[in-house]
Scaffold this active site. Structure first.
Site, PDB file in Angstrom:
ATOM      1  N   THR A 143      -4.987   6.203   3.192  1.00 41.45           N
ATOM      2  CA  THR A 143      -5.485   7.497   2.927  1.00 41.45           C
ATOM      3  C   THR A 143      -6.050   8.607   1.913  1.00 41.45           C
ATOM      4  O   THR A 143      -5.906   9.129   1.498  1.00 41.45           O
ATOM      5  CB  THR A 143      -4.188   7.949   3.254  1.00 41.45           C
ATOM      6  OG1 THR A 143      -3.262   7.098   3.982  1.00 41.45           O
ATOM      7  CG2 THR A 143      -4.363   9.044   4.560  1.00 41.45           C
TER       8      THR A 143
ATOM      9  N   GLU B 210       0.951  -1.321  -0.032  1.00 37.63           N
ATOM     10  CA  GLU B 210       0.015  -0.175   0.345  1.00 37.63           C
ATOM     11  C   GLU B 210       0.375   1.249   0.341  1.00 37.63           C
ATOM     12  O   GLU B 210       1.819   1.477   0.985  1.00 37.63           O
ATOM     13  CB  GLU B 210      -0.639  -0.074   1.276  1.00 37.63           C
ATOM     14  CG  GLU B 210      -1.436   1.479   1.064  1.00 37.63           C
ATOM     15  CD  GLU B 210      -2.198   1.128   3.450  1.00 37.63           C
ATOM     16  OE1 GLU B 210      -2.587   2.137   3.112  1.00 37.63           O
ATOM     17  OE2 GLU B 210      -2.690   0.317   3.399  1.00 37.63           O
TER      18      GLU B 210
ATOM     19  N   LYS C 173     -10.317  -2.496   8.544  1.00 40.32           N
ATOM     20  CA  LYS C 173      -8.569  -2.135   8.888  1.00 40.32           C
ATOM     21  C   LYS C 173      -9.041  -1.961  10.062  1.00 40.32           C
ATOM     22  O   LYS C 173      -9.092  -0.269  10.374  1.00 40.32           O
ATOM     23  CB  LYS C 173      -8.018  -0.817   7.851  1.00 40.32           C
ATOM     24  CG  LYS C 173      -6.653  -0.773   8.234  1.00 40.32           C
ATOM     25  CD  LYS C 173      -5.915   0.396   7.578  1.00 40.32           C
ATOM     26  CE  LYS C 173      -6.982   2.063   7.985  1.00 40.32           C
ATOM     27  NZ  LYS C 173      -5.680   2.985   7.130  1.00 40.32           N
TER      28      LYS C 173
END
Length: 229
Positions: free
Chosen positions: A74, A45, A133
């Site tokens: 993000t 990521e 998450k």
């Protein structure tokens, strides 16, 4: 999206690791990604808070697209989702429910949605999260994850935030699908630091994750991704 989500879930279940790259040096971030892939960590990521993140994602996609599953992290807006997909991101990671969640779902991109409280976990799953998450995981640690799995046995969790090598085994024993590791894994490599040190840390994380993965598979129960005690 179902096939893409299945691919991400299968990859996380097999590898038990998601490496999170965030830094202020685009070249170093690219080198970090390639070092991780060479070491055997193939689910990556790249946070959009990284300098020139989309260009970094594009370079990684071109260099390692056949070897790695690459996500953008993000991600908060619908525009960012589209830009990340165009750059080569194959899944989207958010810190919370945001406009990016619906946008990714509508584009068929797998989603890791950030949540902490039971209400947030339930909302993330209801809105189409491929996995939740658990963020920041360090707030409650493995014991908190274990407590969440009781009311949510069908939800896959990926703890992120302060996951050090020493806690990998505990999180996986508590029922995590995989763990997401940022600075405890990457160190200063995304800012131009040692790549050899990064390789050593990567191999340590891999060894811990794979050792526990073998034991965890004995408790894995079927197609619903449920865990038994």
């Amino acid at each position: 999206m179902e096939n893409a989500s299945h691919k991400l879930l299968a990859g996380l279940r097999d590898n038990r690791l998601l490496a999170i790259i965030r830094g202020n040096n685009p070249e170093a971030c690219f080198d970090t990604a390639m070092t991780l892939v060479d070491a055997g960590i193939t689910i990556l990521e790249v946070s959009l808070t990284t300098k020139d993140a989309l260009h970094v994602i594009s370079r990684i996609h071109e260099a390692a697209g056949g070897k790695a599953l690459l996500g953008a992290g993000t991600v908060l807006t619908a525009a960012q989702v589209r830009e990340a997909q165009d750059a080569g991101a194959q899944f989207i990671v958010t810190p919370c429910l945001a406009p990016s969640t619906d946008a990714a779902f509508n584009l068929g991109l797998p989603l890791l949605v950030g949540a902490l409280t039971p209400a947030e976990v339930y909302a993330a799953a209801r809105e189409g999260a491929t996995a939740v998450k658990l963020f920041p995981a360090s707030v409650g640690g493995p014991a908190y994850l274990k407590a969440l799995r009781d009311p949510f046995p069908d939800i896959e969790f990926v703890p992120v935030g302060g996951v050090a090598a020493e806690s990998v085994t505990e999180y996986l024993q508590a029922g995590a699908l995989a763990v997401g590791a940022g600075s405890p894994l990457t160190g200063d490599a995304p800012r131009g630091g040692s790549l050899s040190g990064l390789g050593d840390r990567a191999r340590k994380f891999i060894g811990l994750a794979q050792t526990q993965a073998g034991a965890a598979e004995r408790h894995y129960a079927g197609d619903r991704h449920q865990w038994t005690s």
